[in-house]
Design a protein around this motif. Sequence first.
Motif, mmCIF file in Angstrom:
data_model
loop_
_atom_site.group_PDB
_atom_site.id
_atom_site.type_symbol
_atom_site.label_atom_id
_atom_site.label_comp_id
_atom_site.label_asym_id
_atom_site.label_seq_id
_atom_site.Cartn_x
_atom_site.Cartn_y
_atom_site.Cartn_z
ATOM 1 N N LEU A 86 0.833 -1.200 0.000
ATOM 2 C CA LEU A 86 0.000 0.000 0.000
ATOM 3 C C LEU A 86 0.871 1.254 0.000
ATOM 4 O O LEU A 86 0.584 2.225 -0.706
ATOM 5 C CB LEU A 86 -0.894 -0.028 1.243
ATOM 6 N N PHE A 87 1.951 1.212 0.751
ATOM 7 C CA PHE A 87 2.889 2.334 0.776
ATOM 8 C C PHE A 87 3.518 2.539 -0.607
ATOM 9 O O PHE A 87 3.647 3.670 -1.084
ATOM 10 C CB PHE A 87 3.972 2.081 1.827
ATOM 11 N N MET A 88 3.879 1.417 -1.265
ATOM 12 C CA MET A 88 4.460 1.523 -2.613
ATOM 13 C C MET A 88 3.456 2.116 -3.594
ATOM 14 O O MET A 88 3.821 2.928 -4.456
ATOM 15 C CB MET A 88 4.926 0.149 -3.109
ATOM 16 N N LEU A 89 2.196 1.755 -3.457
ATOM 17 C CA LEU A 89 1.166 2.331 -4.327
ATOM 18 C C LEU A 89 1.039 3.834 -4.090
ATOM 19 O O LEU A 89 0.884 4.608 -5.034
ATOM 20 C CB LEU A 89 -0.184 1.666 -4.076
ATOM 21 N N SER A 150 6.789 -6.720 -3.691
ATOM 22 C CA SER A 150 6.872 -6.220 -5.073
ATOM 23 C C SER A 150 8.199 -5.510 -5.306
ATOM 24 O O SER A 150 8.793 -5.615 -6.390
ATOM 25 C CB SER A 150 5.714 -5.277 -5.372
ATOM 26 N N LEU A 151 8.700 -4.788 -4.298
ATOM 27 C CA LEU A 151 9.975 -4.098 -4.441
ATOM 28 C C LEU A 151 11.120 -5.104 -4.471
ATOM 29 O O LEU A 151 12.067 -4.954 -5.255
ATOM 30 C CB LEU A 151 10.168 -3.098 -3.296
ATOM 31 N N LYS A 152 11.033 -6.156 -3.653
ATOM 32 C CA LYS A 152 12.050 -7.207 -3.684
ATOM 33 C C LYS A 152 12.108 -7.846 -5.061
ATOM 34 O O LYS A 152 13.186 -8.067 -5.619
ATOM 35 C CB LYS A 152 11.740 -8.293 -2.650
ATOM 36 N N LYS A 153 10.927 -8.126 -5.616
ATOM 37 C CA LYS A 153 10.846 -8.753 -6.942
ATOM 38 C C LYS A 153 11.466 -7.842 -7.994
ATOM 39 O O LYS A 153 12.225 -8.286 -8.860
ATOM 40 C CB LYS A 153 9.388 -9.042 -7.273
ATOM 41 N N LEU A 154 11.174 -6.545 -7.918
ATOM 42 C CA LEU A 154 11.718 -5.574 -8.862
ATOM 43 C C LEU A 154 13.242 -5.505 -8.755
ATOM 44 O O LEU A 154 13.946 -5.473 -9.766
ATOM 45 C CB LEU A 154 11.098 -4.202 -8.595
ATOM 46 N N GLN A 155 13.753 -5.507 -7.516
ATOM 47 C CA GLN A 155 15.208 -5.478 -7.316
ATOM 48 C C GLN A 155 15.870 -6.736 -7.860
ATOM 49 O O GLN A 155 16.947 -6.675 -8.457
ATOM 50 C CB GLN A 155 15.523 -5.314 -5.832
ATOM 51 N N GLU A 156 15.241 -7.887 -7.674
ATOM 52 C CA GLU A 156 15.788 -9.139 -8.199
ATOM 53 C C GLU A 156 15.812 -9.131 -9.715
ATOM 54 O O GLU A 156 16.780 -9.585 -10.338
ATOM 55 C CB GLU A 156 14.963 -10.331 -7.693
#
Length: 167
Positions: A86-89, A150-156
């Motif tokens: 929610l924070f990322m959104l 989602s941020l972990k996935k993006l970084q990977e």
Amino acid sequence: MMSLSIASPCGATFIPKINLSKSSFHGIRIAQASPARALSASTIRTTHSCSSLMVKMAKREEELKEIRTKTTEELQEEVVDLKGELFMLRLQRSARNEFKSSEFLRMRKRIARMLTVKRERELEEGINKRISRKLDRKWKKSIIPRPPPSLKKLQEEEAAAEAKESA
């Protein structure tokens, strides 16, 4: 005898009988209720929305069953992850990036359902509201900040793309 019909969202009609003969107010005309009512476009729309409402309720029930099968610790972990999402959104919205605005409502409702199930379990154990609030404060202080999934996935993905370029 005059009647006033009030339509509900699912197409059911409630017709109360109102006697307007003693009223001195004559500013609104109410048509006589006819027993044979033709199907209009609005009636068809309400029938369609009623069926979609039933589908949404079924999905909600499935989601609640899924949530109730999880342990309290798993629920707490998922609440933390969803709050991070929610924070990322919110960050995407503030940066004016593309995002699905419906995700806000979906995530908030999912978080609320999880917290409701958690509270139901506390009530079953006999934990009163005051102790529950105290436990929540302890739990919130014990949370270790970490990036949302989602941020972990993006970084990977970015790391894999860099490794592919360098190789």
